[in-house]
Design an enzyme around this catalytic site. Sequence first.
Site, PDB file in Angstrom:
ATOM      1  N   GLY A   8      49.080-100.231 -30.401  1.00  0.00           N
ATOM      2  CA  GLY A   8      49.648-101.425 -29.784  1.00  0.00           C
ATOM      3  C   GLY A   8      51.160-101.524 -29.862  1.00  0.00           C
ATOM      4  O   GLY A   8      51.707-102.623 -29.786  1.00  0.00           O
TER       5      GLY A   8
ATOM      6  N   GLU B  14      18.959 -81.502 -39.834  1.00  0.00           N
ATOM      7  CA  GLU B  14      19.503 -82.870 -39.827  1.00  0.00           C
ATOM      8  C   GLU B  14      18.871 -83.727 -40.921  1.00  0.00           C
ATOM      9  O   GLU B  14      19.554 -84.511 -41.580  1.00  0.00           O
ATOM     10  CB  GLU B  14      19.315 -83.531 -38.458  1.00  0.00           C
ATOM     11  CG  GLU B  14      20.076 -82.855 -37.319  1.00  0.00           C
ATOM     12  CD  GLU B  14      21.563 -82.714 -37.582  1.00  0.00           C
ATOM     13  OE1 GLU B  14      22.139 -83.530 -38.325  1.00  0.00           O
ATOM     14  OE2 GLU B  14      22.160 -81.760 -37.045  1.00  0.00           O
TER      15      GLU B  14
HETATM   16  P1  ADP Z   1      50.650 -97.481 -28.250  1.00  0.00           P
HETATM   17  O1  ADP Z   1      51.859 -97.811 -27.473  1.00  0.00           O
HETATM   18  O2  ADP Z   1      50.743 -97.826 -29.691  1.00  0.00           O
HETATM   19  O3  ADP Z   1      50.177 -96.077 -28.068  1.00  0.00           O
HETATM   20  P2  ADP Z   1      49.492 -99.399 -26.487  1.00  0.00           P
HETATM   21  O4  ADP Z   1      50.314-100.579 -26.817  1.00  0.00           O
HETATM   22  O5  ADP Z   1      49.873 -98.660 -25.261  1.00  0.00           O
HETATM   23  O6  ADP Z   1      49.454 -98.386 -27.706  1.00  0.00           O
HETATM   24  O7  ADP Z   1      47.968 -99.842 -26.427  1.00  0.00           O
HETATM   25  C1  ADP Z   1      47.144 -99.541 -25.353  1.00  0.00           C
HETATM   26  C2  ADP Z   1      46.172-100.668 -25.076  1.00  0.00           C
HETATM   27  O8  ADP Z   1      45.267-100.824 -26.154  1.00  0.00           O
HETATM   28  C3  ADP Z   1      46.845-102.003 -24.938  1.00  0.00           C
HETATM   29  O9  ADP Z   1      47.239-102.228 -23.631  1.00  0.00           O
HETATM   30  C4  ADP Z   1      45.778-102.976 -25.391  1.00  0.00           C
HETATM   31  O10 ADP Z   1      44.880-103.255 -24.333  1.00  0.00           O
HETATM   32  C5  ADP Z   1      45.034-102.189 -26.428  1.00  0.00           C
HETATM   33  N1  ADP Z   1      45.531-102.498 -27.774  1.00  0.00           N
HETATM   34  C6  ADP Z   1      46.139-101.614 -28.605  1.00  0.00           C
HETATM   35  N2  ADP Z   1      46.451-102.208 -29.767  1.00  0.00           N
HETATM   36  C7  ADP Z   1      46.059-103.491 -29.687  1.00  0.00           C
HETATM   37  C8  ADP Z   1      46.138-104.604 -30.573  1.00  0.00           C
HETATM   38  N3  ADP Z   1      46.676-104.499 -31.804  1.00  0.00           N
HETATM   39  N4  ADP Z   1      45.627-105.779 -30.156  1.00  0.00           N
HETATM   40  C9  ADP Z   1      45.076-105.894 -28.935  1.00  0.00           C
HETATM   41  N5  ADP Z   1      44.988-104.885 -28.042  1.00  0.00           N
HETATM   42  C10 ADP Z   1      45.464-103.680 -28.402  1.00  0.00           C
HETATM   43 ZN    ZN Z   2      24.873 -79.789 -39.940  1.00  0.00          ZN
END
Ligand code: ADP
Ligand code: ZN
Length: 627
Positions: free
Chosen positions: A213, A433
């Site tokens: 995020g 398994e």
């Molecule tokens: P990063 O930039 O850290 O790689 P992003 O901000 O691009 O990650 O996250 C991609 C998507 O994942 C966001 O648009 C959101 O929908 C979801 N997401 C990621 N982290 C969060 C969070 N902490 N809370 C809510 N949604 C999140």
């Molecule tokens: Zn195995």
Amino acid sequence: MAIKETSTPPRSRLISNILLAVSGAFLLVNLFLPNLFGAQVPAVPYSLFIHQVQEGEVSQVSIGQNQIRYQVKTEAGTPEQVFSTTPIFDLELPKLLEAKGVEFAATPPSRNGWFTSLLGWVIPPLIFVAIWQFFLARGANGPQGALSIGKSKAKVYVEGESERITFADVAGVEEAKTELVEIVDFLKTPARYTAIGAKIPKGVLLVGPPGTGKTLLAKAVAGEAGVPFFSISGSEFVELFVGVGSSRVRDLFDQAKKQAPCIVFIDELDAIGRSRSSNGMYGGNDEREQTLNQLLTEMDGFAATDATVIVLAATNRPEVLDQALLRPGRFDRQVLVDRPDLSGRDAILRIHAQKVKLGPDVDLKAIATRTPGFAGADLANLVNEAALLAARNQRLTVAQEDFAEAIERVVAGLEKKSRVLNETEKKIVAYHEVGHALVGALTTGNGRVEKISIVPRGMAALGYTLQLPTEDRFLLNETELRGQIATLLGGRSAEEVIFGSITTGASNDLQRATDLAERMVTTYGMSKVLGPLAYQQGQQAMFLGDSSNPRRMVSEDTAKAIDIEVKEIVETAHESALAILRLNQDLLETIATQLLETEVIEGETLQTLLGKVQSPNQTPVSHEVTV
Ligand code: ADP
Ligand code: ZN
Ligand code: MG
């Protein structure tokens, strides 16, 4: 969020508009020429034409240089009949037409005279120029490129116009949010800080694994503060033309300063900000170095102006960044954006679940419990997968079972119902398994056995045993690690106990077991013989150093001792797995037979069966004592 492309300069807009207009004209001419000059008009011999004129059947004639087109008299209501013929040098023709009272005219010369020849001269160079521009733009800006070189492609999100992202859209990263609230305050009321003589921080680095995020948080800061948000990705700086990267940085900051207070967000900072000293390893990269230097200059530069521009940057590899970027006055603040814990995952699931219709039985808390290690993006994806599954199963709301299946999908890959095992293989996989499951049920450290399946999944696994933690664990003790190794060896041990031979199916298990044992000795210092030393080199050392050996320099004796210790740990675990399975051989047979019938055992049935496992005297817990 409204997105404006600020980059395309007016001049190239003009060029492309002219191009568009000209090619439009060209298209029109192409469409109408055939009608005027006869591609669809039947051609007849000249003699027939003369004959028809003499018979008085022709009403209108249009005489061109290369073609005569004429219309035959028809009764009212029937469609016109038009024919064409090739003219012969015939000075008598006008007289004949006049005598017969036919209306006739020469074709206007402009039709295929100067206009088409002009087009013929003008169009090809224009097309050439257009193609050239196109490739240039592609080279400079990537596939969607505008016709510009060296202009920054920063996208600007202006606050307020449509849906805006706020801190309410981000969950599970409370520490990061707390730090960023301060940044929002700087942007909202800079005067309060400058009045007292404090310098507003310029750079904030968001550090964390992918999908946690970081980008979202940066947008939320802009949304909360209500300021413009310029975003550009580090990899976009480093493209084809030398010198373009640094001019883009300059341009980006020029734009930003005009709109201050605002946020400049540089995603994937490591793409430009990689340590210059480590360049030698990759043969150097002047272009990137120039871009980096320009960035440093700009960040120092706007201290002089009053403009409040805060540079947010994100990276998942802070260890490779150039030290110059991290010194005070640049990205001196670092905010850790980590994977969410249990309650964080719950909160994130709640945010994303708002977008789908949930059934009454959905328990987001339970889903959060079963998804440790998932980042925010994984959870968002999980919710969507579950919704897709529900829709595919013709359901109107998403049920808990959709989530369960979505988790498995993410954890273990797609279910491959098409791959068929023969009977013998199926039997071996089943015992294998169940072997994992029985040993896993007796050892702690990797959670509860939730499911045994011999339905092939993903690329490699023929069957799988799903163990899901009942709580978040960050620290594991030695006993638990030994238990994990024994569980990994449980599959192979079952094959030994039942069939007396082993197959290739256990190779991945062995790999993981050996890795774990080696880490216990060389990284966690859990060997009594070798003591609490880390024989494994840290990440950073590995990156900068040129040795491909991840181990520290060790004496030959130590290397030998490590090997012996690792082997000892794995063998001990193997012994205890064998002991457990020999003791519970009947149960092993029972569960495996049932598994062969049903292919999957889970839930209550599985727990009841596993509840019957007996612990031998030598469980892995008591086995480890060596002094
Ligand atoms: P990063 O930039 O850290 O790689 P992003 O901000 O691009 O990650 O996250 C991609 C998507 O994942 C966001 O648009 C959101 O929908 C979801 N997401 C990621 N982290 C969060 C969070 N902490 N809370 C809510 N949604 C999140
Ligand atoms: Zn195995
Ligand atoms: Mg991102």
